[in-house]
Design a protein around this motif. Structure first.
Motif, PDB file in Angstrom:
ATOM      1  N   LEU A   1      -9.775   8.321  -3.639  1.00  0.00           N
ATOM      2  CA  LEU A   1      -8.595   7.968  -4.417  1.00  0.00           C
ATOM      3  C   LEU A   1      -8.930   6.806  -5.334  1.00  0.00           C
ATOM      4  O   LEU A   1      -9.555   5.834  -4.910  1.00  0.00           O
ATOM      5  N   ILE A   2      -8.512   6.892  -6.596  1.00  0.00           N
ATOM      6  CA  ILE A   2      -8.749   5.808  -7.539  1.00  0.00           C
ATOM      7  C   ILE A   2      -7.444   5.389  -8.195  1.00  0.00           C
ATOM      8  O   ILE A   2      -6.511   6.188  -8.342  1.00  0.00           O
TER       9      ILE A   2
ATOM     10  N   ILE B   1       5.828   2.482   4.347  1.00  0.00           N
ATOM     11  CA  ILE B   1       4.876   3.544   4.697  1.00  0.00           C
ATOM     12  C   ILE B   1       4.163   4.056   3.457  1.00  0.00           C
ATOM     13  O   ILE B   1       2.988   4.435   3.508  1.00  0.00           O
ATOM     14  N   THR B   2       4.840   4.057   2.324  1.00  0.00           N
ATOM     15  CA  THR B   2       4.252   4.617   1.101  1.00  0.00           C
ATOM     16  C   THR B   2       3.338   3.630   0.378  1.00  0.00           C
ATOM     17  O   THR B   2       2.689   3.999  -0.592  1.00  0.00           O
ATOM     18  N   MET B   3       3.282   2.393   0.866  1.00  0.00           N
ATOM     19  CA  MET B   3       2.550   1.357   0.134  1.00  0.00           C
ATOM     20  C   MET B   3       1.120   1.210   0.668  1.00  0.00           C
ATOM     21  O   MET B   3       0.461   2.210   0.933  1.00  0.00           O
ATOM     22  N   THR B   4       0.605  -0.005   0.833  1.00  0.00           N
ATOM     23  CA  THR B   4      -0.814  -0.207   1.116  1.00  0.00           C
ATOM     24  C   THR B   4      -1.285   0.529   2.359  1.00  0.00           C
ATOM     25  O   THR B   4      -2.335   1.186   2.349  1.00  0.00           O
ATOM     26  N   CYS B   5      -0.534   0.449   3.462  1.00  0.00           N
ATOM     27  CA  CYS B   5      -0.977   1.115   4.695  1.00  0.00           C
ATOM     28  C   CYS B   5      -1.084   2.626   4.504  1.00  0.00           C
ATOM     29  O   CYS B   5      -2.065   3.256   4.912  1.00  0.00           O
ATOM     30  N   GLY B   6      -0.080   3.207   3.881  1.00  0.00           N
ATOM     31  CA  GLY B   6      -0.124   4.641   3.637  1.00  0.00           C
ATOM     32  C   GLY B   6      -1.219   5.036   2.676  1.00  0.00           C
ATOM     33  O   GLY B   6      -1.872   6.079   2.837  1.00  0.00           O
ATOM     34  N   GLN B   7      -1.457   4.210   1.657  1.00  0.00           N
ATOM     35  CA  GLN B   7      -2.510   4.507   0.687  1.00  0.00           C
ATOM     36  C   GLN B   7      -3.897   4.414   1.321  1.00  0.00           C
ATOM     37  O   GLN B   7      -4.791   5.224   1.016  1.00  0.00           O
TER      38      GLN B   7
END
Length: 331
Positions: free
Chosen positions: A134-135, A114-120
């Motif tokens: 977001l950068i 959840i904290t990785m690509t999908c969450g980002q």
């Protein structure tokens, strides 16, 4: 349904889930700083559920299929309700075309994702709805309270340099993720502080870091260092929007001493875009074009420098401060 709200510095993100643990995993992006009620106007909503992630239907033309760094194979396509990113059997994200909403479905046991690509990506959509973006960059506060943004290609030593700058008296906002706003009179940014992964070479170059490390060395030769441990030695900043002073492009130097010199805005924008703007097989999506525009606005508005890190990173702080006309750290 559990609901928590996260502060986007002038706007709120609502995260909903049946299981509190799912919201808590997403909350790690914000160092757990959630609120039971919104403190600013709602900009975006994210719902997280546990179950079977979506899969791309047969015959669908993919916008992208292939590997995502550190996460494996993924598919990205346009569905009837919005764009969908899926890691087969693990997690999927749907970004609605009709509302400021997103949905994550995560398979049981894969909650860390959840904290990785999908969450980002969900966070990026929320920030864009709040007129921010977001950068992938480090952020450190200067003695005058402004923040310096540092871009760097993979392998440039951004984490090492960030820790060296923090040890030199600058405040650590983030070594990896900064949220920017170019809609006001002056560009501002705020960081998302999280635990760092420190490579063995970094620990050797910065001996003060070694006692702060936890856990064992990973297969990538890294060990974590928590924010709590870092706070015993350096200043870890609060999540607050600050005026941006300048942008720095970090690169490794073959010299012993570090140096800092002006660099063209075109070079900075090219690097920032390559590291932040995603394209698909049919071109650049509208949201990514908007991100590129805002990156351009950010670079045009600020001084830009090349920060060349020498073999001894302890001189990075005075070199960076000298480039900005700041000769010493103010107590």
């Amino acid at each position: 349904m559990i609901q928590k709200f996260f502060d986007l510095q002038g706007a709120s993100l609502r995260v909903s889930a049946i299981q509190p643990v799912l919201v808590d995993f997403y909350g790690r992006i914000f160092a757990g700083r959630s609120r039971p009620l919104p403190t600013a106007p709602l900009a975006y909503g994210l719902t997280i559920t546990s179950g079977e992630p979506l899969a791309m239907p047969e015959g669908t033309e993919a916008l992208y299929t292939g590997p995502v760094l550190d996460e494996g194979e993924a598919s990205f396509w346009q569905g009837p309700e919005g764009r969908i990113l899926a890691f087969p059997g693990i997690i999927s994200l749907t970004l609605s075309d009709r509302a400021r909403e997103a949905t994550i479905i995560v398979a049981p046991g894969a909650e860390e994702r959840i904290t990785m690509t999908c969450g980002q990506l969900a966070l990026q959509a929320a920030l864009l709805a709040a007129r921010q973006f977001l950068i992938h960059a480090a952020g450190l506060t200067l003695p005058d309270g402004r923040v310096a943004l540092i871009f760097g290609r993979s392998g440039a030593g951004k984490t090492t340099s960030t820790l060296a700058l923090a040890a030199g008296g600058l405040g650590l906002c983030s070594d990896d993720a900064m949220a920017c706003n170019v809609s006001g009179e002056r560009p501002t940014a705020w960081g998302m502080p999280r635990n760092l992964k420190v490579h063995r070479r970094t620990a050797e170059m910065l001996p003060w870091v070694q006692p702060l490390l936890s856990g064992d060395w990973s297969a990538e030769d890294e060990r974590p260092v928590t924010l709590a441990a870092l706070r015993t030695t350096v200043s870890v900043e609060s999540i607050t929007a600050r005026e941006i002073a300048a942008i720095f492009v970090l690169e490794r130097s073959g010299a012993v001493a570090s140096r800092c010199e002006p660099v063209s805005k075109a070079e900075v924008l090219a690097l920032a875009a390559a590291d932040n703007v995603r394209s698909t097989r049919i071109g650049v999506p509208e949201s990514e074009r908007e991100l590129f525009k805002r990156l351009g606005d950010l670079v045009r508005a600020l001084p830009t420098y090349r920060l060349s890190a020498g073999s001894d990173p302890t001189d990075l702080a005075p070199v960076l401060l000298a480039a900005l006309g700041i000769r010493k750290i103010v107590a």
